[in-house]
Design a protein around this motif. Sequence first.
Motif: not given
Length: 92
Positions: A16-24, A68-80
């Motif tokens: 849990g203390a390791g660096p968190a991978m952020a989504q792009q 948005t692209v999550a570290p697990n490869g999930t791709v999302g979309i939202r209004q800006n």
Amino acid sequence: MRNAVIITTLGAALLGAGPAMAQQSYPGTVTRANPGTGDVTLTTGKTYRVSKPVLLYGLMPGAHVVITVAPNGTVGIRQNEGYRDEAMSQQQ
């Protein structure tokens, strides 16, 4: 048994203390959206395949979005929500 519990707890704490991978995040303007395939193309020419194609229903060309692209490869979309048209704001 007690040692196993301590080792497991220590391992969980270290993981849990390791660096968190952020989504792009990729902001852009939609040129094309296909709810059937889940593909959305931005004015940059880049095409993304969103994980939930139903999100593309009603999405029109010209819409300002964030992909948005999550570290697990999930791709999302939202209004800006943060998009601001500089040309329009200068006219006011």
